[in-house]
Design an enzyme around this catalytic site. Sequence first.
Site, PDB file in Angstrom:
ATOM      1  N   ASP A  24     -15.791   1.309 -10.562  1.00  0.00           N
ATOM      2  CA  ASP A  24     -14.565   1.428  -9.763  1.00  0.00           C
ATOM      3  C   ASP A  24     -14.944   2.164  -8.482  1.00  0.00           C
ATOM      4  O   ASP A  24     -16.017   2.766  -8.390  1.00  0.00           O
ATOM      5  CB  ASP A  24     -13.510   2.223 -10.548  1.00  0.00           C
ATOM      6  CG  ASP A  24     -12.218   2.397  -9.738  1.00  0.00           C
ATOM      7  OD1 ASP A  24     -11.796   1.426  -9.087  1.00  0.00           O
ATOM      8  OD2 ASP A  24     -11.648   3.504  -9.743  1.00  0.00           O
ATOM      9  N   GLU A 167      -4.987  10.822  -6.930  1.00  0.00           N
ATOM     10  CA  GLU A 167      -6.230  11.597  -6.752  1.00  0.00           C
ATOM     11  C   GLU A 167      -5.936  13.096  -6.686  1.00  0.00           C
ATOM     12  O   GLU A 167      -6.762  13.909  -7.073  1.00  0.00           O
ATOM     13  CB  GLU A 167      -6.920  11.181  -5.446  1.00  0.00           C
ATOM     14  CG  GLU A 167      -7.594   9.837  -5.504  1.00  0.00           C
ATOM     15  CD  GLU A 167      -8.998   9.924  -6.087  1.00  0.00           C
ATOM     16  OE1 GLU A 167      -9.670  10.931  -5.875  1.00  0.00           O
ATOM     17  OE2 GLU A 167      -9.392   8.963  -6.780  1.00  0.00           O
TER      18      GLU A 167
HETATM   19  N1  DGL Z   1      -9.697   1.327  -7.356  1.00  0.00           N
HETATM   20  C1  DGL Z   1      -8.837   0.833  -6.305  1.00  0.00           C
HETATM   21  C2  DGL Z   1      -8.037  -0.353  -6.840  1.00  0.00           C
HETATM   22  O1  DGL Z   1      -7.821  -0.507  -8.014  1.00  0.00           O
HETATM   23  C3  DGL Z   1      -7.898   1.887  -5.795  1.00  0.00           C
HETATM   24  C4  DGL Z   1      -8.557   2.964  -4.973  1.00  0.00           C
HETATM   25  C5  DGL Z   1      -9.211   2.430  -3.728  1.00  0.00           C
HETATM   26  O2  DGL Z   1      -8.528   2.031  -2.775  1.00  0.00           O
HETATM   27  O3  DGL Z   1     -10.436   2.410  -3.722  1.00  0.00           O
HETATM   28  O4  DGL Z   1      -7.604  -1.155  -6.057  1.00  0.00           O
END
Ligand code: DGL
Length: 292
Positions: A24, A167
């Site tokens: 992620d 966050e």
């Molecule tokens: N992990 C991102 C998503 O699920 C969210 C955080 C980001 O913008 O990096 O889209």
Amino acid sequence: MLKSDSNKTVGVDHQNELPIGVFDSGVGGLTVLRALQHHLPNERYLYLGDTARLPYGTKSADTIVRYSLQAASVLVRRGIKCLVIACNTASATALEALRERYPALPIIGVVQPGAQAGCEASATGRIAVVATEGTVRGGAYQYAIAAIRPDARIEAMACPLFVSLAEEGWTSGPIVEAIAHRYLDTVFSAPQPPDTLLLGCTHFPVIRQALQKVVGPEVTIVDSAQTTAVALSSLLTSMGWLSKQEGQSRGVAVRFMATDGRERFARVAAYFLERSIPADSVELIDIALAEG
Ligand code: DGL
């Protein structure tokens, strides 16, 4: 098997016992990791959060693809049997590029399972999707939902501030609700509002209760974590690639890697995992050298 950083893959005997790679842009993907651990408790996991470059959601498509290829490259080099893109923005933007780069590696994104969950939950076919700017811009959820349910009426909304709130650990209270009202009120106060709210971003499940308060109890809120875990479980079962180890014999269940800020990773991870992890269990890695 896949212990190579290119299309050339190397056979190994203990393929079933290799970990599942999960990445992620940060800690949000831990919501997906939790669901994976619940459905596949005998597996080992290698989790990479690209915390140095979060957010992906505001970046251009080219940058998201490059970052995603680099993150996958780190995991593939370590040896994984499959890859879960636990980031909606990366799933929406880089899934094809990743499958092209690693044609023999089973790769699952969260968009298709999320769309499935949204379609199953909705009685009226009116579905609202909240996600990052990058995810909404590419239209991946809109296409995936329309493919499953052509009669669906989809409202996709970029809600980038939700990422910052999550966050920060601000998961409830007046500030979260005020921001949610600002993003959601127009769509949910329309004459025929959506009956389903699909959380198309890894960070949003932690503010779910506040969102429920804002949209009202009659709206069903779904995310992609559970359906992604079910999809991966069926895939590994059909391939005969499930781990045969149980409990302690499988070793450390999850190895965490981050590209910046071990302490912050551990602190914020606690909101997403609902348990604490020690900062020194998070390995700091330099992703800049990885193949993009
Ligand atoms: N992990 C991102 C998503 O699920 C969210 C955080 C980001 O913008 O990096 O889209």
